[in-house]
Enzyme design. Structure first.
Site, PDB file in Angstrom:
ATOM      1  N   SER A 114       0.961  -1.156   0.012  1.00  0.00           N
ATOM      2  CA  SER A 114       0.041   0.029   0.117  1.00  0.00           C
ATOM      3  C   SER A 114       0.854   1.183  -0.166  1.00  0.00           C
ATOM      4  O   SER A 114       1.604   1.397   0.865  1.00  0.00           O
ATOM      5  CB  SER A 114      -0.846   0.040   1.287  1.00  0.00           C
ATOM      6  OG  SER A 114      -1.372   1.159   1.451  1.00  0.00           O
TER       7      SER A 114
ATOM      8  N   HIS B  55      -0.992  -1.417  -4.496  1.00  0.00           N
ATOM      9  CA  HIS B  55      -2.338  -0.976  -3.615  1.00  0.00           C
ATOM     10  C   HIS B  55      -2.342   0.250  -3.578  1.00  0.00           C
ATOM     11  O   HIS B  55      -1.422   1.137  -2.978  1.00  0.00           O
ATOM     12  CB  HIS B  55      -2.457  -1.709  -2.301  1.00  0.00           C
ATOM     13  CG  HIS B  55      -3.638  -1.661  -1.907  1.00  0.00           C
ATOM     14  ND1 HIS B  55      -4.795  -2.560  -1.857  1.00  0.00           N
ATOM     15  CD2 HIS B  55      -4.158  -0.950  -0.652  1.00  0.00           C
ATOM     16  CE1 HIS B  55      -5.758  -2.178  -1.325  1.00  0.00           C
ATOM     17  NE2 HIS B  55      -5.683  -1.261  -0.398  1.00  0.00           N
TER      18      HIS B  55
ATOM     19  N   ASP C 108      -4.871   3.441  -2.134  1.00  0.00           N
ATOM     20  CA  ASP C 108      -6.012   3.718  -1.241  1.00  0.00           C
ATOM     21  C   ASP C 108      -6.452   5.045  -1.624  1.00  0.00           C
ATOM     22  O   ASP C 108      -5.677   6.089  -1.236  1.00  0.00           O
ATOM     23  CB  ASP C 108      -5.374   3.577   0.270  1.00  0.00           C
ATOM     24  CG  ASP C 108      -5.123   2.316   0.786  1.00  0.00           C
ATOM     25  OD1 ASP C 108      -6.074   1.397   0.658  1.00  0.00           O
ATOM     26  OD2 ASP C 108      -3.917   1.980   1.263  1.00  0.00           O
TER      27      ASP C 108
ATOM     28  N   MET D 176      -9.037   7.962  -0.731  1.00  0.00           N
ATOM     29  CA  MET D 176      -9.732   8.151   0.389  1.00  0.00           C
ATOM     30  C   MET D 176     -10.567   9.469   0.224  1.00  0.00           C
ATOM     31  O   MET D 176      -9.819  10.419  -0.222  1.00  0.00           O
ATOM     32  CB  MET D 176      -9.157   8.214   1.960  1.00  0.00           C
ATOM     33  CG  MET D 176      -8.489   6.930   1.972  1.00  0.00           C
ATOM     34  SD  MET D 176      -7.650   6.875   3.838  1.00  0.00           S
ATOM     35  CE  MET D 176      -6.785   5.408   3.571  1.00  0.00           C
TER      36      MET D 176
ATOM     37  N   HIS E 119      -8.329   0.744  -4.183  1.00  0.00           N
ATOM     38  CA  HIS E 119      -9.051   0.558  -3.134  1.00  0.00           C
ATOM     39  C   HIS E 119      -9.847   1.815  -2.934  1.00  0.00           C
ATOM     40  O   HIS E 119      -9.363   2.700  -2.336  1.00  0.00           O
ATOM     41  CB  HIS E 119      -8.314   0.181  -1.958  1.00  0.00           C
ATOM     42  CG  HIS E 119      -9.201  -0.201  -0.656  1.00  0.00           C
ATOM     43  ND1 HIS E 119      -8.467  -0.457   0.564  1.00  0.00           N
ATOM     44  CD2 HIS E 119     -10.596  -0.145  -0.535  1.00  0.00           C
ATOM     45  CE1 HIS E 119      -9.500  -0.448   1.375  1.00  0.00           C
ATOM     46  NE2 HIS E 119     -10.806  -0.550   0.829  1.00  0.00           N
TER      47      HIS E 119
ATOM     48  N   MET F 230     -12.193   4.047  -0.988  1.00  0.00           N
ATOM     49  CA  MET F 230     -12.945   4.235   0.146  1.00  0.00           C
ATOM     50  C   MET F 230     -13.552   5.671  -0.141  1.00  0.00           C
ATOM     51  O   MET F 230     -13.369   6.685   0.592  1.00  0.00           O
ATOM     52  CB  MET F 230     -11.960   4.239   1.379  1.00  0.00           C
ATOM     53  CG  MET F 230     -11.352   2.955   1.626  1.00  0.00           C
ATOM     54  SD  MET F 230      -9.887   3.007   2.797  1.00  0.00           S
ATOM     55  CE  MET F 230      -8.835   3.171   1.230  1.00  0.00           C
TER      56      MET F 230
ATOM     57  N   MET G 220     -11.290  -6.095   5.220  1.00  0.00           N
ATOM     58  CA  MET G 220     -10.696  -4.912   6.049  1.00  0.00           C
ATOM     59  C   MET G 220     -10.343  -5.393   7.484  1.00  0.00           C
ATOM     60  O   MET G 220     -11.472  -5.946   8.013  1.00  0.00           O
ATOM     61  CB  MET G 220     -11.474  -3.697   6.103  1.00  0.00           C
ATOM     62  CG  MET G 220     -11.617  -2.930   4.683  1.00  0.00           C
ATOM     63  SD  MET G 220     -10.065  -2.644   4.087  1.00  0.00           S
ATOM     64  CE  MET G 220      -9.089  -1.610   5.296  1.00  0.00           C
TER      65      MET G 220
ATOM     66  N   GLY H 292      -9.074   4.051   6.528  1.00  0.00           N
ATOM     67  CA  GLY H 292      -8.855   5.350   6.692  1.00  0.00           C
ATOM     68  C   GLY H 292      -7.463   5.681   6.935  1.00  0.00           C
ATOM     69  O   GLY H 292      -6.825   6.676   6.709  1.00  0.00           O
TER      70      GLY H 292
ATOM     71  N   GLY I 168      -3.025   3.919   7.639  1.00  0.00           N
ATOM     72  CA  GLY I 168      -2.097   3.017   7.820  1.00  0.00           C
ATOM     73  C   GLY I 168      -1.667   2.752   9.261  1.00  0.00           C
ATOM     74  O   GLY I 168      -1.787   3.789   9.976  1.00  0.00           O
ATOM     75  N   GLY I 169      -0.812   1.824   9.599  1.00  0.00           N
ATOM     76  CA  GLY I 169      -0.288   1.733  10.732  1.00  0.00           C
ATOM     77  C   GLY I 169      -1.285   1.147  12.017  1.00  0.00           C
ATOM     78  O   GLY I 169      -0.942   1.393  13.083  1.00  0.00           O
TER      79      GLY I 169
ATOM     80  N   ASP J 294      -6.657  -6.802   4.538  1.00  0.00           N
ATOM     81  CA  ASP J 294      -6.099  -5.325   4.244  1.00  0.00           C
ATOM     82  C   ASP J 294      -6.013  -4.675   5.533  1.00  0.00           C
ATOM     83  O   ASP J 294      -7.220  -4.345   6.158  1.00  0.00           O
ATOM     84  CB  ASP J 294      -6.746  -4.529   3.333  1.00  0.00           C
ATOM     85  CG  ASP J 294      -6.235  -3.167   3.318  1.00  0.00           C
ATOM     86  OD1 ASP J 294      -5.343  -2.796   3.854  1.00  0.00           O
ATOM     87  OD2 ASP J 294      -6.876  -2.315   2.446  1.00  0.00           O
ATOM     88  N   GLY J 295      -4.916  -4.512   6.268  1.00  0.00           N
ATOM     89  CA  GLY J 295      -4.772  -3.684   7.624  1.00  0.00           C
ATOM     90  C   GLY J 295      -4.185  -4.547   8.671  1.00  0.00           C
ATOM     91  O   GLY J 295      -4.375  -5.543   9.106  1.00  0.00           O
ATOM     92  N   GLY J 296      -2.923  -3.800   8.949  1.00  0.00           N
ATOM     93  CA  GLY J 296      -2.151  -4.598  10.066  1.00  0.00           C
ATOM     94  C   GLY J 296      -1.525  -5.583   9.836  1.00  0.00           C
ATOM     95  O   GLY J 296      -1.127  -6.683  10.655  1.00  0.00           O
TER      96      GLY J 296
ATOM     97  N   SER K 271       2.713  -0.469   6.205  1.00  0.00           N
ATOM     98  CA  SER K 271       3.754   0.066   7.108  1.00  0.00           C
ATOM     99  C   SER K 271       4.717  -1.262   7.231  1.00  0.00           C
ATOM    100  O   SER K 271       5.940  -1.113   7.459  1.00  0.00           O
ATOM    101  CB  SER K 271       3.060   0.384   8.456  1.00  0.00           C
ATOM    102  OG  SER K 271       2.166  -0.563   9.087  1.00  0.00           O
TER     103      SER K 271
HETATM  104  C1  DX5 Z   1      -6.424   1.666   5.369  1.00  0.00           C
HETATM  105  C2  DX5 Z   1      -5.800   1.123   3.984  1.00  0.00           C
HETATM  106  C3  DX5 Z   1      -4.865   0.096   4.119  1.00  0.00           C
HETATM  107  C4  DX5 Z   1      -3.495   0.463   4.743  1.00  0.00           C
HETATM  108  C5  DX5 Z   1      -2.808  -0.622   5.273  1.00  0.00           C
HETATM  109  O1  DX5 Z   1      -7.609   2.188   5.266  1.00  0.00           O
HETATM  110  O2  DX5 Z   1      -7.006   0.553   3.489  1.00  0.00           O
HETATM  111  O3  DX5 Z   1      -4.628  -0.306   2.692  1.00  0.00           O
HETATM  112  O4  DX5 Z   1      -2.756   1.158   3.989  1.00  0.00           O
HETATM  113  O5  DX5 Z   1      -1.797  -0.117   6.041  1.00  0.00           O
HETATM  114  P1  DX5 Z   1      -1.022  -1.050   7.265  1.00  0.00           P
HETATM  115  O6  DX5 Z   1      -0.611  -2.495   6.361  1.00  0.00           O
HETATM  116  O7  DX5 Z   1       0.001  -0.407   7.699  1.00  0.00           O
HETATM  117  O8  DX5 Z   1      -2.009  -1.316   8.166  1.00  0.00           O
HETATM  118 ZN    ZN Z   2      -6.379  -0.389   1.339  1.00  0.00          ZN
END
Ligand code: DX5
Ligand code: ZN
Length: 220
Positions: free
Chosen positions: A9, A34, A36, A38, A67, A69, A138, A143, A145-146, A174-176, A197
């Site tokens: 991402s 990827h 994102d 938003m 992606h 959002m 998700m 919203g 990263g990290g 996706d996420g964490g 991250s």
């Molecule tokens: C969150 C995004 C993710 C995000 C993931 O809204 O959709 O793609 O960048 O970041 P990490 O891997 O740091 O959780």
């Molecule tokens: Zn994403």
């Protein structure tokens, strides 16, 4: 080597040199890129629009995994397709007429993804599962990263893998995602992973991607 797909991402990239960052993760072994998107409305953050995607398009031949959002999404889908998206993922929660958004993406000749927020039940997929190429679970509230991986999504991934059956659909998380939790998601049935991250922190993108693949491979 693992057959999982890794989609870095670029939300975690250095925006001042986005083109170089896309080249770097491409060379480091990314399967997809990827992106994102938003809108500050569907999620509490603002990122890229179609002109930014168009600007970075020449920097990689890998599929752009976009992606969205954004709410509404349906009237912007053609703009993202023209900007260079290969996979366009919409949120099941975003448009009232999810089926119409799926049709629009398909008619644009792009791969179709549907994403579910952590609180959304997998049953929303039942009536569209034959029309999609990718399901994006998700594992954080979208919203930022990290954030930390939400464990309750593992059972949802298992249920969705059962729903997919023999269909050729990517089940992406996706996420964490980190080396210490990717295996749990692989065992639950996921085959594709977004990581921000975990890949962009530390500077050695190839090593970071390899760590994820290595951890995902530890399946008995
Ligand atoms: C969150 C995004 C993710 C995000 C993931 O809204 O959709 O793609 O960048 O970041 P990490 O891997 O740091 O959780
Ligand atoms: Zn994403």
């Amino acid at each position: 080597m693992s057959k999982i797909k890794i989609s870095p991402s670029i939300l975690s990239a250095d925006f001042a040199k986005l083109g170089e960052e896309v080249i770097a993760v491409d060379k480091a072994g990314a399967d997809y890129i990827h992106i994102d998107v938003m809108d500050g409305h569907f999620v509490p953050n603002l990122t890229f629009g179609p002109p930014v995607i168009k600007a970075i398009r020449p920097y990689s031949q890998k599929p752009f995994d976009v992606h969205l959002m954004i709410n509404p999404a349906v009237q912007y889908l053609a703009d993202y397709a023209e900007a260079g998206a290969d996979i366009i993922t919409v949120h099941a929660e975003a448009d009232i007429h999810l089926h119409r958004s799926i049709q629009v993406i398909r008619d644009l000749g792009k791969r179709v993804g549907v994403s579910l927020n952590p609180s959304t039940h997998e049953r929303v997929l039942e009536n569209v599962i034959d029309d999609i190429d990718l399901i994006l679970v998700m594992s954080v509230n979208p919203g930022f990263g990290g954030q930390s991986f939400i464990e309750s999504q593992i059972i949802k991934i298992q249920k969705i893998r059962e729903m997919i059956g023999i269909r050729d659909i990517d089940l992406m998380v996706d996420g964490g995602i980190k080396p210490n939790n990717i295996l749990t998601a692989v065992k639950a049935g996921a085959n594709a992973f977004v990581a921000g991250s975990a890949i962009f922190t530390g500077g050695n993108y190839a090593e970071n991607i390899d760590k994820l693949r290595f951890a995902a491979d530890k399946i008995e």
